[in-house]
Design a protein around this motif. Structure first.
Motif, short mmCIF file in Angstrom:
data_model
loop_
_atom_site.label_atom_id
_atom_site.label_comp_id
_atom_site.label_asym_id
_atom_site.label_seq_id
_atom_site.Cartn_x
_atom_site.Cartn_y
_atom_site.Cartn_z
N VAL A 109 -106.96 25.58 49.54
CA VAL A 109 -106.43 24.35 48.97
C VAL A 109 -104.94 24.53 48.79
CG1 VAL A 109 -106.69 22.62 47.16
CG2 VAL A 109 -108.60 24.16 47.67
N GLU A 160 -102.95 19.06 47.18
CA GLU A 160 -104.10 18.65 47.96
C GLU A 160 -105.36 18.58 47.09
OE1 GLU A 160 -105.76 19.94 52.37
OE2 GLU A 160 -105.32 21.50 50.91
N VAL A 179 -109.31 18.86 47.60
CA VAL A 179 -110.37 19.19 48.55
C VAL A 179 -111.70 18.90 47.87
CG1 VAL A 179 -111.52 21.05 49.81
CG2 VAL A 179 -109.02 20.91 49.78
N ARG A 201 -109.44 16.23 51.93
CA ARG A 201 -110.24 16.95 52.91
C ARG A 201 -111.61 17.18 52.28
NH1 ARG A 201 -109.54 22.20 54.44
NH2 ARG A 201 -108.01 22.50 52.82
N THR A 252 -116.47 20.19 58.09
CA THR A 252 -115.20 20.05 57.37
C THR A 252 -114.37 19.01 58.10
OG1 THR A 252 -115.27 22.40 56.85
CG2 THR A 252 -113.19 21.28 56.47
#
Lengths: 506, 339
Positions: free
Chosen positions: A284, A288, A290, A472, A484
């Motif tokens: 990460v 960001e 995740v 993400r 992913t």
């Protein structure tokens, strides 16, 4: 409708606790064989109303008619005798007793008046479990050994072991996976086909659409709408009734800048725990978010807790800012700048008897103390600043944390880590028990923290939440990452496909 | 953006408004109801004592005696309060007092004089606390069981050391502290020690990170651990603290009785727990005050004194104590419920 009176008719129910009017003239009527949904934000009075119905609270004024006759529900036993059973959100099972013993607790089949006929109890329990679609649960097993979903089935079996005409279910789907929710709905369908009425409480509007017949909306202790058609009333209208305003279920904008250039702040390499999840790699970056998407039991919470050092990994490393953490040490993780907002806020994060200030400052005490001596003015000031930054309500850090709503309690947990100067935030089901109106605000807070340079790792069982908030997404199934992708390349159906068993792993 | 949180309530269920002054008043009121009711009980007892035995009860010497008797159990109770606030229990306090008092009064120890006795009493107390703490914090033993084992062992060891005999103290500097000549402004040194321990205890609980951590561990140990507190080390320190208080109490008892006996400190564990409970400390942990515990000690000691002055037997005293514990808990539940 038939001319016969409703099964249950509550009218003008008021209930006050010292200084607070929890219910203010609420009317509710329930027909035999219908699913009547009760909607409302936290604190709207739902719990108080169902406790009145269960005989656990006595109303101050108001009348209750049961099959046309005025009744008073003096105690839970009185309610149960009439055929009203309640399945509370916090299951009231005795862990050290068997399934059969729990189901028959208080009304055991006996010989000679006091000798419990264990075999008869187990046999009738087995019949009930079969009816509920869970014949695999052994009536002789201890309840403590069962999963949360199975415990809920036991709780339902207990309700059905009485001659029930009305079952109250308080957020029964909160702890369940989608396929278990389907089973729950099937059971509800069977019950109503038998003429049993169900009072169903849920935060999830789509569930109410699927199984509800009518909806009563509570707000601030009043029924702002009674008996609306569940399937056709527009969502916007229902939300407006609950919140008193129109809400868009919105997620904050993602930043436009591409963060992939930055060095990862949190790196997980080959982290594994035997029997819980397989070797996992993830990283990460600062700024960001995740997301980890997966069902209950996919290892999501276990992964977060292992990264945080609350569980000892069987293999692998957690690296923060290039430095490996001592495995299995929460203190090492906290010192390195990790912070966890755990799934069970009340049990794992908050000292419920204490003030907001003390809950917020607990991880940063060395900052306000010299030689162990606390500078309380500095502590209060810092706690106030941190809670203000997150617009925690009420704006008074001296109030006990237990008086806050779910969303504000979550903000208190976030404020704790904000104050600590945490750089990696691990969020486990951050909006569980948080009402609709407060969610959007919480999403905005999380996004803002990320924009300020935090790395956020988010776990949620609500797929739209992961897709809406994360940059993400890692999709988990049975302790393994199966996919992913950037969140904008996924949609809910794709994720659910990946998450469910039987779909091809990619 | 508006919020639909339910209005905040304090422990009595009253709505607190958000502005600073009412919240401040609410906090004051809450803190004071409990303390005031304990002070009220104490006042009633003093009035009863004054009415039934006006000359004897209110006599300076008698009041000095009451406070002196309260000192020994009071110091133990301060340590016990910390342990209970942290969600633990220490059943071994009476036995530790006994062991420390006899170890500090052996012929060999007395050769080292005042310092030898004081040092030994404190070290024995801390040593027993260390064993308790290690077993509980790092051996993952339930506090009830670990300290029950310590209770049995420490009493046994005390009996072994004394062989059941009373060990007379021959060090004059120790004995002198119990004499009237040592009183400062009419206050016995023992009472001053009790006062100092109380003040330090209050400060540690309310103003230091140690106190905060103790409350956090008692309020929610799992949350404390996940917040980055070293829960095990904190537990170890808490039993060390309780042991330290027992060592100090043993020294006070040596001064008071001029001797060391293996029967010292009998049932102190129950008296200390009872005083903490009626003082408002939650047996489940997470809440409690030093002020309440000390008032609890004073209430019990005063009752004992009044009963003794009125020639009532100890069986009646025990019944009265039991009734007071029940009444105090019932009253507190009333004021604290409805949330």
């Amino acid at each position: 409708m038939a001319p016969e009176p409703p099964l249950l008719s509550m009218s003008g129910i008021t209930k006050s606790f010292p200084g607070v009017r929890a219910l203010d003239g609420v009317d509710l009527d329930v027909q035999a064989g219908e699913v009547h949904c009760l909607l409302g934000q936290n604190g709207a009075g739902k719990s108080t109303l169902i406790k009145v119905l269960a005989g656990a609270h006595q109303p101050d004024t108001g009348t209750i008619h049961w099959r046309g006759e005025a009744v008073t529900l003096r105690s839970p036993i009185a309610a149960m005798r009439l055929g009203i059973a309640t399945i509370y959100q916090e299951l009231d099972l005795v862990e050290h007793l068997s399934v059969a013993e729990n189901v028959h607790l208080g009304h055991e089949p006996t010989a000679a008046g006091f000798v419990v006929r264990g075999k008869a109890a187990r046999a009738s329990t087995a019949r009930l479990l079969k009816r509920l679609g869970h014949p695999e649960i052994d009536p002789a097993r201890l309840v403590g050994e069962l999963s949360a979903a199975q415990q809920q089935i036991v709780s339902m079996a207990r309700a059905l072991s009485h001659d029930v005409r009305l079952i109250v279910m308080d957020e029964p789907s909160a702890a369940l996976d989608p396929d278990e929710v389907d089973n729950l709905f099937r059971i509800v369908g069977d019950l109503t086909a038998d003429g049993v009425a169900v009072v169903y409480i849920s935060h999830r509007l789509e569930e109410i659409r699927r199984i509800g017949d009518r909806v009563t909306v509570l707000k601030d202790g009043r029924a702002v709408a009674g008996g609306l058609p569940a399937k056709t009333t527009p969502t916007r209208e229902v939300v407006a009734l609950m919140t008193g305003r129109n809400v868009e279920y919105v997620f904050p904008e993602r930043p436009t800048k591409d963060a992939t250039a930055d060095k990862p702040l949190l790196q997980v390499r080959g982290l594994a725990r035997d029997g819980e999840f397989e070797p996992l790699d993830l990283s990460v970056r600062p700024g960001e978010i995740v997301g980890l998407a997966g069902l209950v039991g996919s290892g999501r919470s276990e992964i977060l807790e292992t990264i945080y050092g609350a569980r000892k990994p069987s293999a692998g490393q957690v690296i923060v800012d290039g430095r490996a953490l001592r495995p299995g040490s929460v203190r090492a993780a906290v010192r390195a700048g990790l912070g966890l907002a755990p799934e069970e806020r009340k049990a794992q994060a908050l000292m419920m008897l204490e003030s907001v200030t003390r809950n917020v400052s607990v991880s940063s005490m060395s900052r306000f103390s010299r030689g162990g001596w606390i500078d309380r003015a500095a502590e209060l000031g810092a706690a106030r600043a941190a809670t203000r930054e997150l617009s925690l309500r009420p704006d008074n850090p001296n109030v006990p944390v237990r008086t806050l709503s779910g969303g504000n309690q979550q903000k208190a947990v976030l404020a704790r880590w904000l104050l600590r100067g945490c750089r990696v935030l691990l969020l486990d089901e951050p909006t569980r028990g948080v009402d609709v109106g407060a969610r959007a605000e919480l999403y905005a807070v999380v996004r803002r923290l990320a924009d300020e340079g935090l790395a956020v790792l988010l776990v949620s069982s609500e797929v739209p939440e992961v897709l809406g908030l994360a940059d993400r997404v890692l999709v988990l199934r049975e302790g393994r990452v199966v996919h992913t992708a950037p969140a904008r390349e996924l949609d809910e159906h794709r994720v659910l496909d990946l998450v469910m068993e039987g779909s091809p792993a990619s | 953006m508006t919020q639909h949180a339910s209005p905040p309530r304090d422990s009595t269920g009253k709505v607190q408004s958000v502005g600073a002054p009412p919240a401040w008043r609410g906090l004051m009121a809450r803190a004071d109801v409990r303390t005031l009711s304990l002070l009220g009980v104490l006042a009633v007892l003093i009035i009863i004592g004054g009415i039934t035995k006006p000359d004897e009860f209110l006599d300076t010497r008698n009041l000095q005696l009451v406070l002196t008797q309260a000192s020994v159990i009071g110091v133990v109770t301060v340590g016990m309060t910390f342990v209970i606030i942290s969600g633990g229990i220490d059943l071994s306090v009476g036995a530790i007092v006994a062991l420390a008092s006899v170890w500090a009064t052996t012929v060999a120890t007395q050769e080292y004089g005042f310092a030898g006795i004081l040092f030994t009493a404190v070290i024995v107390g801390v040593g027993c606390g260390l064993v308790n703490g290690m077993l509980i914090a790092y051996g993952a033993m339930v506090p009830f069981i670990a300290t029950l084992a310590m209770l049995a062992s420490a009493r046994g060891l005390a009996l072994q050391i004394t062989d059941g005999k009373t060990q007379i103290v021959t060090v004059p500097s120790v004995l002198d502290l119990g004499e009237r000549d040592a009183y400062v402004l009419g206050i016995p040194p023992l009472v001053m020690v009790f006062a100092v321990v109380t003040i330090i205890g209050w400060l540690v609980l309310n103003r230091t990170t140690f106190g905060r951590r103790s409350v956090a561990v008692g309020g929610n140990a799992e949350a404390a651990r996940l917040a980055g507190i070293d829960v095990r080390r904190q537990r170890l320190y808490l039993y060390l603290l309780s042991g330290l208080c027992c060592g100090i109490a043993a020294f006070l008892l040596i001064i008071l009785s001029g001797s060391g006996q293996n029967t010292n400190g009998n049932l102190y564990e129950l008296d200390a727990i009872a005083a903490a409970i009626i003082g408002g400390t939650l047996l489940t942990g997470g809440r409690g005050t030093i002020t309440g515990s000390v008032l609890g000690v004073l209430i019990f000691t005063t009752i004992t004194n009044i009963f003794a002055l009125n020639n009532l037997q100890s069986d009646v005293q025990q019944i009265a104590k039991g009734a007071i514990i029940v009444a105090a808990v019932l009253v507190q539940r009333r004021t604290a419920s409805t949330t």
